[in-house]
Scaffold this motif. Structure first.
Motif, short mmCIF file in Angstrom:
data_model
loop_
_atom_site.label_atom_id
_atom_site.label_comp_id
_atom_site.label_asym_id
_atom_site.label_seq_id
_atom_site.Cartn_x
_atom_site.Cartn_y
_atom_site.Cartn_z
N UNK A 71 6.78 -1.45 6.39
CA UNK A 71 7.33 -0.09 5.88
C UNK A 71 6.45 -0.29 4.22
N UNK A 72 6.78 -1.44 3.72
CA UNK A 72 6.30 -1.52 2.35
C UNK A 72 4.79 -1.50 2.07
N UNK A 73 4.13 -2.31 3.04
CA UNK A 73 2.64 -2.98 2.78
C UNK A 73 1.84 -2.26 3.85
N UNK A 74 2.12 -1.30 4.79
CA UNK A 74 1.12 -0.64 5.59
C UNK A 74 1.00 0.97 5.25
N UNK A 75 1.45 1.27 3.89
CA UNK A 75 1.20 2.79 3.69
C UNK A 75 2.18 3.68 3.58
N UNK A 76 3.38 3.24 4.20
CA UNK A 76 4.53 4.16 4.51
C UNK A 76 5.09 4.32 2.98
N UNK A 77 5.56 3.28 2.33
CA UNK A 77 6.19 3.35 0.95
C UNK A 77 5.37 4.03 -0.04
N UNK A 78 3.95 4.13 0.33
CA UNK A 78 2.89 4.81 -0.66
C UNK A 78 3.30 6.14 -0.99
N UNK A 79 4.07 6.70 0.08
CA UNK A 79 4.58 8.22 -0.21
C UNK A 79 5.72 8.43 -1.37
N UNK A 80 6.45 7.18 -1.30
CA UNK A 80 7.30 7.21 -2.42
C UNK A 80 6.65 7.18 -3.88
N UNK A 81 5.67 5.95 -3.95
CA UNK A 81 4.83 5.72 -5.11
C UNK A 81 4.06 6.86 -5.55
N UNK A 82 3.31 7.74 -4.59
CA UNK A 82 2.61 8.68 -4.77
C UNK A 82 3.56 10.16 -5.55
N UNK A 83 4.60 10.06 -4.91
CA UNK A 83 5.55 11.23 -5.38
C UNK A 83 6.57 10.94 -6.54
N UNK A 84 6.88 9.76 -6.64
CA UNK A 84 7.84 9.36 -7.80
C UNK A 84 7.39 8.32 -8.62
N UNK A 85 6.24 7.66 -8.54
CA UNK A 85 5.87 6.49 -9.31
C UNK A 85 6.37 5.13 -8.58
N UNK A 86 6.26 4.17 -9.37
CA UNK A 86 6.59 2.76 -8.92
C UNK A 86 8.01 2.65 -9.03
N UNK A 87 8.88 2.10 -8.31
CA UNK A 87 10.21 2.22 -8.15
C UNK A 87 10.87 0.91 -7.71
N UNK A 88 11.94 0.36 -8.53
CA UNK A 88 12.55 -0.84 -8.36
C UNK A 88 13.11 -0.75 -7.13
N UNK A 89 12.98 -1.69 -6.02
CA UNK A 89 13.44 -1.63 -4.92
C UNK A 89 14.70 -2.81 -4.86
N UNK A 90 15.96 -2.68 -4.61
CA UNK A 90 17.16 -3.37 -4.68
C UNK A 90 17.24 -3.82 -3.30
N UNK A 91 17.20 -5.41 -3.18
CA UNK A 91 17.32 -5.84 -1.83
C UNK A 91 18.57 -6.71 -1.97
N UNK A 92 19.14 -6.89 -0.87
CA UNK A 92 20.43 -7.64 -0.77
C UNK A 92 20.64 -8.00 0.79
N UNK A 93 21.59 -8.88 0.83
CA UNK A 93 21.82 -9.16 2.23
C UNK A 93 23.24 -8.94 2.76
N UNK A 94 23.30 -8.49 3.94
CA UNK A 94 24.43 -7.77 4.35
C UNK A 94 25.46 -8.86 5.02
N UNK A 95 26.51 -8.73 4.31
CA UNK A 95 27.58 -9.60 4.83
C UNK A 95 28.17 -9.37 6.11
#
Length: 180
Positions: A71-95
């Motif tokens: 999702x992040x590196x094969x172009x899908x996330x580029x839609x977010x970058x192109x529409x809203x700019x570079x975003x901080x992505x919060x990552x966590x581990x599901x308990x």
């Protein structure tokens, strides 16, 4: 599993129908996405459900990093970058993550955030996590923690707007849920 969310804060006068149309036209593209357990397309609107701002805040649970990396590196996330700019992505581990068979009937999410305080043992934190008392039917829930920041988010999915719970955290409207 991996929890992932980016929260795009939008201007106070932003027409949220633009986001609604965006999700209506494109939300299906993550249906059955590789390694995705689910994606909830979430929004907040200023002065609705006591929210102070407009946001677009998609929330993902990935089964492995393979789908997330795609999702992040094969172009899908580029839609977010192109529409809203570079975003901080919060990552966590599901308990934990629990979803009922009617999970996709969810229309709203309550997110409760907090800090995991330093202690001699983390067992008490784990034991207290699934403790929301409400008359609203919970269709799904997860607790995501981040040991880098020692923070957590408890996320509950509801079929109806949980109006009486707004003081506990942020209420999001769900525009679409994709299942992997």
């Amino acid at each position: 599993m991996i929890g992932m969310q980016y929260k795009v804060t939008l201007p106070m006068d932003y027409d949220m129908n633009i986001i609604r149309k965006r999700v209506k036209d494109n939300g299906f593209k993550t249906d059955e996405f590789l390694d995705l357990q689910f994606k909830a397309y979430l929004i907040t609107e200023k002065n609705k459900n006591k929210n102070l701002y407009n946001s677009y805040s998609p929330f993902y649970i990935w089964n492995t990093n393979i789908g997330m990396n795609k999702f992040l590196f094969d172009g899908y996330y580029d839609n977010i970058i192109n529409s809203f700019g570079w975003q901080q992505i919060n990552i966590g581990i599901p308990l934990y993550t629990k979803i009922k068979s009617n999970f996709t009937d969810s229309t709203h999410v309550l997110e409760i955030t907090g800090t995991i305080h330093e202690s001699a043992s983390l067992t008490t934190f784990k034991e207290r996590q699934s403790d929301l008392k409400t008359n609203y039917e919970i269709l799904g829930e997860t607790c995501i923690y981040n040991p880098d920041k020692w923070g957590f988010s408890k996320i509950y999915f509801f079929k109806e707007t949980p109006y009486q719970l707004h003081d506990l955290g942020t209420i999001y409207e769900i525009l679409h849920i994709s299942l992997g």
